[in-house]
Enzyme design. Sequence first.
Site, PDB file in Angstrom:
ATOM      1  CB  SER A  86      -3.694  -3.358   0.475  1.00  0.00           C
ATOM      2  OG  SER A  86      -3.043  -2.626   1.623  1.00  0.00           O
ATOM      3  CG  HIS A 189       0.620  -0.205  -0.268  1.00  0.00           C
ATOM      4  ND1 HIS A 189       0.959  -1.273   0.179  1.00  0.00           N
ATOM      5  CD2 HIS A 189      -0.633   0.053   0.166  1.00  0.00           C
ATOM      6  CE1 HIS A 189       0.027  -2.144   0.512  1.00  0.00           C
ATOM      7  NE2 HIS A 189      -1.118  -1.208   0.538  1.00  0.00           N
TER       8      HIS A 189
END
Length: 318
Positions: A86, A189
């Site tokens: 991430s 996300h």
Amino acid sequence: MLAVLSPGQGSQKPGFLTPWLDLTGTEARLRWWSALAGVDLVHLGTAADADEIKDTARTQPLLVAAALLAAEQLPLDGVALTAGHSVGELGAAAVAGVLSAEAAITLAGIRGREMAAACALEPTGMAAVLGGDPDEVLAAISANGLHPANRNGAGQIVAAGALDGLDAFAAAPPAKTRVIRLQVAGAFHTPYMAPAETALATVAAGIAPVDPARILLSNLDGTAVTDGHELVRRLVRQVTAPVRWDLCMRALAEHGVTGVIELPPAGTLAGLVKRELRGEGAPEIVTLNTPDDLPAARDLIARHATPGQPLARIGGHS
């Protein structure tokens, strides 16, 4: 072959940067990066409590700064591969030489602020789903109007979306699973983060990246990205796209990685690698959390370094 991994949100702990400030120049470095990120990284890494560093706008630049502080203490010329989870991809991009430390920190600050703002638009969340049949888990996630935000391997998928969908999923989970609601501000996300992706794209368009000096794995699909501009496009896209850490770990095995260093705050990615890449040929792992761990990390690099690996320094360009 040696890999350096940069962790993502959720790995932070109160006071975890305190021992690093004993190293010459690190506090000044953090003061400079604080100006770029728009947050007080020294305070956040030393004195802030768990609630304060859970704030997405603060956490993201703090994590990237921590990874880069530690990476600057390592002989990176022996490192052949890097990847980040991430927001950790920004740290990995700097380790690979694609971004300067300043560019990575600046993007992390913007990314964190804009994702926090997107979270405030409507109530959403995330839940870790442990165990079960992956296809059944993914089907149940979709049936509840949710998204598979992270596919972390080692039997872990993270569902994300509207709170009522998460409640319904938890009330009737797939067989042989355990559902753990995550203490996060929203559905990272996923398409809920579209405003943050747009905002980050506007700023990232002004970045002048260079091509990676070592193998750099992408969270989108686990592939090695060889073009700096493509990597920046993927970093922007990743705000709304699932993190495929399972494919990144598969790529570690395919590339023949024998040694892994996880940058601070270390432990989460090392645990996933240990569970996923087991048995004969499992990589040797060092978790780098304090300066006391630097000798072990340097020793691992010396023993697993790739001869002739080109040198990529952090912070030399923007």
